[in-house]
Design a protein around this motif. Structure first.
Motif, PDB file in Angstrom:
ATOM      1  N   ALA A  15       0.828  -1.201   0.000  1.00 37.85           N
ATOM      2  CA  ALA A  15       0.000   0.000   0.000  1.00 37.85           C
ATOM      3  C   ALA A  15       0.868   1.259   0.000  1.00 37.85           C
ATOM      4  O   ALA A  15       1.917   1.306   0.653  1.00 37.85           O
ATOM      5  N   ILE A  16       0.427   2.275  -0.737  1.00 42.94           N
ATOM      6  CA  ILE A  16       1.147   3.554  -0.781  1.00 42.94           C
ATOM      7  C   ILE A  16       0.502   4.489   0.231  1.00 42.94           C
ATOM      8  O   ILE A  16      -0.710   4.729   0.187  1.00 42.94           O
ATOM      9  N   TYR A  17       1.320   5.027   1.153  1.00 41.10           N
ATOM     10  CA  TYR A  17       0.804   5.835   2.251  1.00 41.10           C
ATOM     11  C   TYR A  17       0.832   7.337   1.983  1.00 41.10           C
ATOM     12  O   TYR A  17      -0.070   8.065   2.383  1.00 41.10           O
ATOM     13  N   ASP A  18       1.893   7.814   1.341  1.00 40.47           N
ATOM     14  CA  ASP A  18       2.021   9.254   1.143  1.00 40.47           C
ATOM     15  C   ASP A  18       2.704   9.533  -0.191  1.00 40.47           C
ATOM     16  O   ASP A  18       3.483   8.710  -0.692  1.00 40.47           O
ATOM     17  N   THR A  19       2.397  10.715  -0.747  1.00 39.33           N
ATOM     18  CA  THR A  19       2.973  11.146  -2.026  1.00 39.33           C
ATOM     19  C   THR A  19       3.325  12.619  -1.922  1.00 39.33           C
ATOM     20  O   THR A  19       2.673  13.376  -1.210  1.00 39.33           O
ATOM     21  N   ILE A  20       4.358  13.021  -2.645  1.00 39.83           N
ATOM     22  CA  ILE A  20       4.716  14.439  -2.699  1.00 39.83           C
ATOM     23  C   ILE A  20       5.425  14.712  -4.026  1.00 39.83           C
ATOM     24  O   ILE A  20       6.229  13.885  -4.487  1.00 39.83           O
ATOM     25  N   VAL A  21       5.113  15.836  -4.640  1.00 38.04           N
ATOM     26  CA  VAL A  21       5.679  16.206  -5.940  1.00 38.04           C
ATOM     27  C   VAL A  21       6.626  17.385  -5.748  1.00 38.04           C
ATOM     28  O   VAL A  21       6.277  18.370  -5.089  1.00 38.04           O
ATOM     29  N   ASP A  22       7.835  17.292  -6.324  1.00 41.85           N
ATOM     30  CA  ASP A  22       8.786  18.401  -6.196  1.00 41.85           C
ATOM     31  C   ASP A  22       8.562  19.431  -7.303  1.00 41.85           C
ATOM     32  O   ASP A  22       7.715  19.261  -8.186  1.00 41.85           O
ATOM     33  N   THR A  30       5.926   6.766  -0.487  1.00 44.66           N
ATOM     34  CA  THR A  30       6.338   5.844   0.562  1.00 44.66           C
ATOM     35  C   THR A  30       5.271   4.772   0.713  1.00 44.66           C
ATOM     36  O   THR A  30       4.077   5.036   0.554  1.00 44.66           O
ATOM     37  N   SER A  31       5.714   3.555   1.005  1.00 42.35           N
ATOM     38  CA  SER A  31       4.825   2.393   0.907  1.00 42.35           C
ATOM     39  C   SER A  31       5.043   1.419   2.055  1.00 42.35           C
ATOM     40  O   SER A  31       6.087   1.421   2.726  1.00 42.35           O
ATOM     41  N   SER A 280      -3.123  10.487  -7.413  1.00 38.73           N
ATOM     42  CA  SER A 280      -3.768   9.749  -6.328  1.00 38.73           C
ATOM     43  C   SER A 280      -3.041   8.420  -6.138  1.00 38.73           C
ATOM     44  O   SER A 280      -2.476   7.868  -7.080  1.00 38.73           O
ATOM     45  N   ALA A 281      -3.073   7.918  -4.885  1.00 38.93           N
ATOM     46  CA  ALA A 281      -2.417   6.645  -4.588  1.00 38.93           C
ATOM     47  C   ALA A 281      -3.056   6.042  -3.347  1.00 38.93           C
ATOM     48  O   ALA A 281      -3.607   6.750  -2.507  1.00 38.93           O
ATOM     49  N   GLY A 282      -2.955   4.714  -3.238  1.00 35.92           N
ATOM     50  CA  GLY A 282      -3.599   4.083  -2.095  1.00 35.92           C
ATOM     51  C   GLY A 282      -3.224   2.634  -1.902  1.00 35.92           C
ATOM     52  O   GLY A 282      -2.161   2.164  -2.334  1.00 35.92           O
ATOM     53  N   ASP A 283      -4.163   1.900  -1.280  1.00 35.03           N
ATOM     54  CA  ASP A 283      -3.894   0.529  -0.875  1.00 35.03           C
ATOM     55  C   ASP A 283      -3.816  -0.448  -2.047  1.00 35.03           C
ATOM     56  O   ASP A 283      -3.360  -1.587  -1.874  1.00 35.03           O
ATOM     57  N   ASP A 284      -4.269  -0.050  -3.235  1.00 32.99           N
ATOM     58  CA  ASP A 284      -4.163  -0.947  -4.393  1.00 32.99           C
ATOM     59  C   ASP A 284      -2.787  -0.909  -5.052  1.00 32.99           C
ATOM     60  O   ASP A 284      -2.576  -1.514  -6.101  1.00 32.99           O
ATOM     61  N   ARG A 285      -1.858  -0.146  -4.439  1.00 35.23           N
ATOM     62  CA  ARG A 285      -0.448  -0.086  -4.869  1.00 35.23           C
ATOM     63  C   ARG A 285      -0.257   0.687  -6.173  1.00 35.23           C
ATOM     64  O   ARG A 285       0.833   0.677  -6.739  1.00 35.23           O
ATOM     65  N   LYS A 286      -1.296   1.342  -6.613  1.00 38.03           N
ATOM     66  CA  LYS A 286      -1.227   2.057  -7.886  1.00 38.03           C
ATOM     67  C   LYS A 286      -1.125   3.566  -7.679  1.00 38.03           C
ATOM     68  O   LYS A 286      -1.731   4.126  -6.764  1.00 38.03           O
TER      69      LYS A 286
END
Length: 293
Positions: A15-22, A30-31, A280-286
């Motif tokens: 699962a992907i927990y957090d995302t950030i774009v520079d 982070t997963s 977007s990101a989440g528990d489906d690993r996508k």
């Protein structure tokens, strides 16, 4: 106006927990697989950059003009990565439980961390020294956001409160009982405050007078993230959906679910790329890239 799916990016094994774009348009994630990865969004590919931790990490932040990446781990450590040297330069071990949120205040040259026990810490972004730690006794602090050009910090707390601190002495100047089952996310737009909670509601507040302006039952389950796309707001939820809203009225404009190329599991994180694109990101690993059409 709707958002359409532009591309799907895969590579994480959990699962992907957090995302950030520079500022250059690269995405960090982070997963649960214990990896922090960097992605080229234009190509839809993983960069030759990855960090393997001993434990999963819940939160990310970029500081110092994107020179350093902060990683908040499930064990309470905040890892500081020099992105030019591609190595860890500090391991900050003040927190003892999972660091659920990190926030950078460029105006103050500081960053903030919060954890599962309700501790809030202030750090120098110059020498990474601890400046202050406060036990707020509010349960897990799931997210933070800045307002008023870095003069205010908004905390979303497990005890159902949304707390606003001033960023000079970190006194609590407003406490809203915003979500009965726990507050998860907040943002300020056009001088008003939007909050999302475990009760599945999005609420709109005149935070200065502490008055509720409007509320909507936004999702079937908890609201996990909320971003400002300029002429719209976008929310993500435990109920596996993404929704697009008209600011102010909170009129729903678009619902994105698995049938409309959305996620099949919980959506944990949203990140704005530009006024017309978000991730977007989440528990489906996508990882999914959405573009305005």
């Amino acid at each position: 106006m709707i958002f359409s799916l532009d591309k799907i990016i895969t590579g994480h094994a959990g699962a992907i927990y957090d995302t950030i774009v520079d500022d250059s348009g690269f995405l960090f994630t982070t997963s649960a697989d214990k990896f922090i990865a960097r992605w080229n969004l234009e190509k839809g590919e993983q960069e030759a950059f990855a960090i393997k931790l001993d434990h999963p990490a819940y939160s990310l932040a970029l500081i110092n003009e994107d020179k350093h990446l902060l990683i908040g781990s499930s064990r309470g450590n905040v890892h500081v990565i020099d992105l030019e040297q591609k190595q860890e330069i500090k391991n900050l071990a003040q927190h003892k439980t999972g660091v659920f949120s990190l926030c950078y205040n460029a105006k103050k040259s500081e960053f903030y961390a919060t954890d599962a026990e309700g501790y809030f810490s202030v750090w120098s972004a110059e020498d990474f020294s601890l400046k202050l730690i406060l036990p707020l006794n509010c349960g897990k602090i799931r997210s933070m956001t800045l307002a008023d050009e870095g003069e205010l910090l908004i905390l979303s707390c497990q005890d159902g409160t949304t707390r606003i601190l001033e960023c000079n002495f970190y006194n609590e100047i407003v406490t809203l009982k915003s979500h009965r089952m726990g507050a998860n996310v907040a943002l300020v737009k056009d001088e008003v405050l939007y909050t999302g909670g475990k009760d599945a509601y999005i609420r709109l507040w005149d935070w200065k007078s502490e008055k509720l302006i409007k509320e909507v039952p936004a999702h079937n389950y908890a609201v996990y993230d909320l971003i400002d796309m300029g002429d719209t707001l976008v929310s993500a939820s435990f109920d596996k959906t993404i929704k697009v809203w008209e600011p102010g009225t909170l009129e729903i404009l678009q619902r994105i679910d698995a049938k409309s190329k959305g996620h099949t599991h919980t959506v944990n994180s949203l990140s704005k790329i530009s006024s017309t694109e978000f991730i977007s990101a989440g528990d489906d690993r996508k990882i999914k890239l959405w573009i305005k059409s």
